[in-house]
Write a protein that holds these residues in place. Structure first.
Motif, mmCIF file in Angstrom:
data_model
loop_
_atom_site.group_PDB
_atom_site.id
_atom_site.type_symbol
_atom_site.label_atom_id
_atom_site.label_comp_id
_atom_site.label_asym_id
_atom_site.label_seq_id
_atom_site.Cartn_x
_atom_site.Cartn_y
_atom_site.Cartn_z
ATOM 1 N N THR A 437 0.815 -1.223 0.000
ATOM 2 C CA THR A 437 0.000 0.000 0.000
ATOM 3 C C THR A 437 0.844 1.265 0.000
ATOM 4 O O THR A 437 0.321 2.355 -0.247
ATOM 5 N N GLY A 438 2.154 1.126 0.312
ATOM 6 C CA GLY A 438 3.026 2.296 0.362
ATOM 7 C C GLY A 438 2.929 3.082 1.646
ATOM 8 O O GLY A 438 3.584 4.115 1.810
ATOM 9 N N GLU A 439 2.124 2.604 2.626
ATOM 10 C CA GLU A 439 1.940 3.331 3.887
ATOM 11 C C GLU A 439 3.062 3.002 4.874
ATOM 12 O O GLU A 439 3.567 1.882 4.910
ATOM 13 N N LEU A 440 3.417 3.998 5.692
ATOM 14 C CA LEU A 440 4.315 3.775 6.817
ATOM 15 C C LEU A 440 3.457 3.327 7.992
ATOM 16 O O LEU A 440 2.503 4.018 8.376
ATOM 17 N N CYS A 441 3.760 2.166 8.556
ATOM 18 C CA CYS A 441 2.928 1.593 9.615
ATOM 19 C C CYS A 441 3.748 1.373 10.877
ATOM 20 O O CYS A 441 4.926 1.014 10.820
ATOM 21 N N ILE A 442 3.100 1.587 12.010
ATOM 22 C CA ILE A 442 3.725 1.327 13.308
ATOM 23 C C ILE A 442 2.862 0.318 14.050
ATOM 24 O O ILE A 442 1.635 0.398 14.028
ATOM 25 N N SER A 443 3.512 -0.652 14.664
ATOM 26 C CA SER A 443 2.795 -1.704 15.392
ATOM 27 C C SER A 443 3.175 -1.652 16.865
ATOM 28 O O SER A 443 4.333 -1.434 17.214
ATOM 29 N N GLY A 444 2.186 -1.873 17.722
ATOM 30 C CA GLY A 444 2.418 -1.881 19.162
ATOM 31 C C GLY A 444 1.537 -2.913 19.827
ATOM 32 O O GLY A 444 0.759 -3.623 19.174
ATOM 33 N N ILE A 445 1.624 -3.000 21.152
ATOM 34 C CA ILE A 445 0.854 -4.001 21.891
ATOM 35 C C ILE A 445 -0.624 -3.641 21.925
ATOM 36 O O ILE A 445 -1.488 -4.500 21.865
ATOM 37 N N GLY A 446 -0.927 -2.339 22.032
ATOM 38 C CA GLY A 446 -2.318 -1.902 22.104
ATOM 39 C C GLY A 446 -2.440 -0.429 21.783
ATOM 40 O O GLY A 446 -1.453 0.248 21.458
ATOM 41 N N GLU A 447 -3.656 0.084 21.892
ATOM 42 C CA GLU A 447 -3.918 1.474 21.508
ATOM 43 C C GLU A 447 -3.163 2.462 22.398
ATOM 44 O O GLU A 447 -2.606 3.451 21.904
ATOM 45 N N LEU A 448 -3.156 2.223 23.708
ATOM 46 C CA LEU A 448 -2.455 3.142 24.600
ATOM 47 C C LEU A 448 -0.962 3.150 24.303
ATOM 48 O O LEU A 448 -0.308 4.208 24.344
ATOM 49 N N HIS A 449 -0.410 2.007 24.007
ATOM 50 C CA HIS A 449 1.008 1.897 23.669
ATOM 51 C C HIS A 449 1.353 2.826 22.504
ATOM 52 O O HIS A 449 2.356 3.570 22.552
ATOM 53 N N LEU A 450 0.519 2.826 21.469
ATOM 54 C CA LEU A 450 0.777 3.667 20.303
ATOM 55 C C LEU A 450 0.489 5.137 20.594
ATOM 56 O O LEU A 450 1.190 6.027 20.100
ATOM 57 N N ASP A 451 -0.522 5.408 21.411
ATOM 58 C CA ASP A 451 -0.815 6.804 21.778
ATOM 59 C C ASP A 451 0.351 7.415 22.553
ATOM 60 O O ASP A 451 0.741 8.570 22.314
ATOM 61 N N ILE A 452 0.910 6.653 23.460
ATOM 62 C CA ILE A 452 2.065 7.145 24.236
ATOM 63 C C ILE A 452 3.254 7.371 23.311
ATOM 64 O O ILE A 452 4.008 8.338 23.463
ATOM 65 N N ALA A 453 3.427 6.483 22.329
ATOM 66 C CA ALA A 453 4.521 6.650 21.364
ATOM 67 C C ALA A 453 4.387 7.974 20.616
ATOM 68 O O ALA A 453 5.382 8.680 20.396
ATOM 69 N N LEU A 454 3.165 8.337 20.230
ATOM 70 C CA LEU A 454 2.943 9.615 19.550
ATOM 71 C C LEU A 454 3.274 10.791 20.457
ATOM 72 O O LEU A 454 3.857 11.793 20.018
ATOM 73 N N GLU A 455 2.897 10.686 21.739
ATOM 74 C CA GLU A 455 3.187 11.761 22.681
ATOM 75 C C GLU A 455 4.695 11.936 22.869
ATOM 76 O O GLU A 455 5.201 13.061 22.916
ATOM 77 N N LYS A 456 5.406 10.833 22.966
ATOM 78 C CA LYS A 456 6.864 10.915 23.094
ATOM 79 C C LYS A 456 7.502 11.466 21.820
ATOM 80 O O LYS A 456 8.489 12.208 21.878
ATOM 81 N N LEU A 457 6.960 11.086 20.681
ATOM 82 C CA LEU A 457 7.476 11.567 19.399
ATOM 83 C C LEU A 457 7.397 13.089 19.331
ATOM 84 O O LEU A 457 8.331 13.765 18.882
ATOM 85 N N GLN A 458 6.284 13.634 19.814
ATOM 86 C CA GLN A 458 6.102 15.084 19.814
ATOM 87 C C GLN A 458 7.008 15.752 20.843
ATOM 88 O O GLN A 458 7.683 16.742 20.545
ATOM 89 N N ARG A 459 7.051 15.204 22.059
ATOM 90 C CA ARG A 459 7.806 15.857 23.131
ATOM 91 C C ARG A 459 9.316 15.766 22.931
ATOM 92 O O ARG A 459 10.037 16.735 23.136
ATOM 93 N N LYS A 460 9.780 14.587 22.524
ATOM 94 C CA LYS A 460 11.226 14.381 22.462
ATOM 95 C C LYS A 460 11.848 14.849 21.154
ATOM 96 O O LYS A 460 13.006 15.280 21.138
ATOM 97 N N PHE A 461 11.099 14.765 20.067
ATOM 98 C CA PHE A 461 11.698 15.043 18.761
ATOM 99 C C PHE A 461 10.958 16.119 17.967
ATOM 100 O O PHE A 461 11.330 16.417 16.844
ATOM 101 N N GLY A 462 9.885 16.670 18.565
ATOM 102 C CA GLY A 462 9.171 17.753 17.913
ATOM 103 C C GLY A 462 8.450 17.354 16.645
ATOM 104 O O GLY A 462 8.195 18.195 15.781
#
Length: 682
Positions: A437-462
């Motif tokens: 499909t050409g999409e960039l995909c991220i896999s995690g254990i559950g929804e909260l796991h991925l939500d926290i990853a997004l929050e860290k992505l914003q805070r740590k790397f802007g």
């Protein structure tokens, strides 16, 4: 902090279900030991352990935190772990470098899902366990009922070595069955008294049960017990230590984090009864001989990195367990996993967010080091002259896969390197580009796991990003053969454009892809234009012909055509091939294919009916069920990929968090008519 020898160290993973009080218990221990001057709370953001912005926001432990304290000449390294199921990898990583697990159970909730999972993993790696029953100050709790529940779940090796004095609001102390005295809290001061008279018979009965449990595997103790001889405190303690180390006894302690009861006794029990790392033997691969090698704590230096924290300013902070030898500041070490040299600067011990530099550490200790260049979680550090490499731990397979997209165009170039650095910190995340499909995909254990990853992505790397359901890689195909002509003729002054082809198309078996052949005779289409015809066919198939999905499992044969000596060109024949293909496909009963996945689900046997019923509603086909272990069932099935996009959340709901699965692509099948019609409307 002074240097401690291996025999003076205790490494304890504090594990259990979310909200059972793990962090509060560790904070109480730190406070009693004098490591902190006040007890913080996760709920109000004052905890010394849950200090990351994401933990403060969500009011829960997300990261394993190292909390070291001194107690009566010993150093205890607590590893406070998350209790939410999305962060299971952190729990397993902490347990892999500990000598014992302290499993926390809430008296008001009993044995919960993550309690069971933590116990099972500790059992898998033969990790000694102790249990601490918290919240005995709550209303409507019964200590004996909790003990019965624990023994039902974990066996008769679960034995109290303490009893609570009082219950609910009147709970005010702990009676020790080894020392046969009690410590109570009166006006925030601990006093030692004899066990109250009204508890004497209860304590005597409980001590008999303890002695009987210890005597089952200790012949000397059994002989004295059968002869009615008195068994001393020293003999009882020695048998208890043996039982804990061999995994036959799981002592139960008790207290209240809210009232601060039971924590001096807990600290005493940890240093007196739980194992020291001194006797631990680590097995790795000798890089010179490619054979297995055992290292004891007094052998040549080796260590493993079990956790990494990434910061855009500080860089990597590596959490390291010393398995053998000793480590000094300002030294040079060899990373046998990456085969690169690392320069070690300052080494530190940590008490939550408080960091204390130290000059030298012995085998068994846990420390942190910053700014390692080529070292990641799971890597081995050693000396180049005595290389060894330890096996990396297996992390839980991520089950929830979503597409991730940068919110702003300015972040598109930064998102890949930022996510790669984030995965250094959280190995149970997986990043991949879906080639279908050409999409960039991220896999995690559950929804909260991925939500926290997004929050860290914003805070740590802007980098701001959002998640969406990944596109399903539908495909088009045909069901019958057809033949059509495509003629492209254009005249616009000067040279025109002319190309003419006849194509035959026919379906192929699933998974055969695209085949192109030509049976041209007499130069109807000159040889130099045939590659252009093939290119036109492949490009047209890649775009889709009636539903915008790539077409596959089709054979195309160039049979005839015509050309113009002046106006023909590669572009003209490429265009003509596309026109012929579109006409032929429209007459060849086109349809849509959907991907099917092979799924392997592991669940407690009790839930097998619910899970199979759910799969049936998803058009799944059950291939096999088996019972490899007591009360555990494995279901193997084939299910359309479109039905599994958020199956991780659904399975967690169906099995109360006790189910897990792995999936692999299997094959393509034709979609049902109703789904095909919906896709065409879309």
């Amino acid at each position: 902090m002074t240097e401690f020898s291996s025999v003076q160290l205790r490494n304890i993973s504090v594990v259990g279900h979310s909200k059972c009080g793990k962090t509060s218990i560790v904070e109480n221990c730190l406070y009693k030991s004098g490591s902190i001057n006040r007890i913080g709370k996760t709920a109000d953001g004052s905890s010394v352990l849950d200090y990351e912005p994401e933990e403060i926001k969500h009011k829960m432990t997300i990261n394993t935190t190292l909390a070291a304290c001194e107690w009566h000449g010993y150093k205890i390294n607590f590893l406070d772990t998350p209790g939410y199921p999305d962060f299971t990898a952190q729990v397993q990583s902490a347990m892999s470098v500990s000598e014992a697990a302290l499993i926390i159970v809430s008296a008001s909730s009993g044995v919960e899902v993550e309690t069971d999972k933590a116990w099972q993993y500790a059992e898998k790696i033969s990790l000694p366990r102790a249990i601490f029953i918290n919240k005995l100050d709550r209303d409507n709790v019964d200590f004996n009922n909790i003990i019965d529940e624990l023994r039902i779940h974990f066996g008769k090796g679960v034995v109290p070595i303490q009893l609570p004095i009082g219950q609910a609001n009147s709970f005010h102390g702990v009676a020790d069955l080894i020392t046969m005295n009690t410590k109570v809290l009166i006006k925030n001061q601990t006093q030692i008294y004899k066990i109250p008279d009204y508890m004497q018979s209860t304590v005597t009965d409980a001590r008999h049960i303890l002695i009987e449990s210890l005597a089952e595997f200790n012949d000397k103790l059994l002989e004295k017990y059968l002869n009615g001889e008195e068994i001393s405190e020293t003999e009882t303690a020695a048998a208890l230590i043996e039982g804990i180390v061999t995994g036959k006894i799981f002592p139960v302690l008790c207290g209240s984090a809210e009232k601060g009861i039971g924590f001096r006794q807990l600290l005493n029990s940890i240093i007196e009864y739980l194992p020291t790392p001194y006797f631990r033997t680590s097995v790795g691969s000798n890089l010179f001989t490619n054979s297995l090698e055992e290292r004891n704590t007094e052998d040549a230096f080796s260590a493993v990195i079990f956790k990494t924290v990434v910061d855009q300013f500080i860089g990597r902070t590596s959490y390291i367990k010393i398995l053998s030898g000793s480590m000094r500041e300002n030294s040079t070490l060899y990373n046998s996993s990456s085969q690169k040299t690392e320069r070690i600067g300052t080494i530190c011990t940590a008490c939550g967010k408080n960091i204390l530099p130290i000059k030298r550490v012995s085998a068994g200790d846990i420390i942190t080091v910053t700014k390692l260049q080529s070292s990641k979680t799971g890597d081995t550090l050693c000396y180049e002259e005595t290389p060894i490499c330890y096996e990396k731990p297996d992390y839980p397979e991520p089950m929830l896969k979503l597409a991730i997209t940068a919110k702003d165009k300015t972040d598109e170039d930064k998102i890949n390197p930022a996510l790669s650095r984030l995965i250094d910190e959280e190995p149970s995340l997986k990043l991949e580009k879906d080639n279908r499909t050409g999409e960039l995909c991220i896999s995690g254990i559950g929804e909260l796991h991925l939500d926290i990853a997004l929050e860290k992505l914003q805070r740590k790397f802007g980098v701001s990003a959002y998640l969406t359901e990944p596109a399903v890689a539908y495909r088009e195909t045909i069901k019958t053969a057809a033949k059509a002509e495509g003629k492209y003729k254009k005249q616009s002054g000067g040279h025109g454009q002319y190309g003419d082809v006849w194509l035959e198309i026919s379906p192929l078996e699933r998974g055969c892809g695209i085949q192109f052949t030509e049976t041209i005779f007499g130069g109807a289409v000159p040889r130099q234009y045939i590659p252009a015809v093939e290119k036109g066919i492949r490009e047209t198939l890649a775009k889709g012909l009636f539903s915008n999905y790539p077409m596959t499992d089709i054979k195309t044969n160039l049979t005839d055509g015509s050309y113009h000596t002046v106006d023909s060109s590669e572009m003209a024949f490429k265009t003509a091939a596309g026109l012929a293909l579109k006409k032929a496909v429209s007459e060849a009963s086109p349809t849509i294919l959907e991907p099917y996945c092979s799924i392997k689900i592991t669940v407690p046997e009790y839930y097998i009916g619910t899970v199979i019923g759910g799969l049936n509603t998803k058009r799944g086909r059950i291939l096999n069920t088996s019972n490899p272990a007591h009360d555990i069932s494995i279901i193997e099935a084939q299910v359309p990929e479109a039905e599994l996009i958020k199956y991780a959340t659904e399975l967690r709901s169906q099995t109360q968090g006790k189910g897990s699965y792995s999936i692999d692509f299997s094959h393509y099948e034709e979609v049902p008519d109703k789904i095909r019609d919906k896709l065409l409307e879309k």
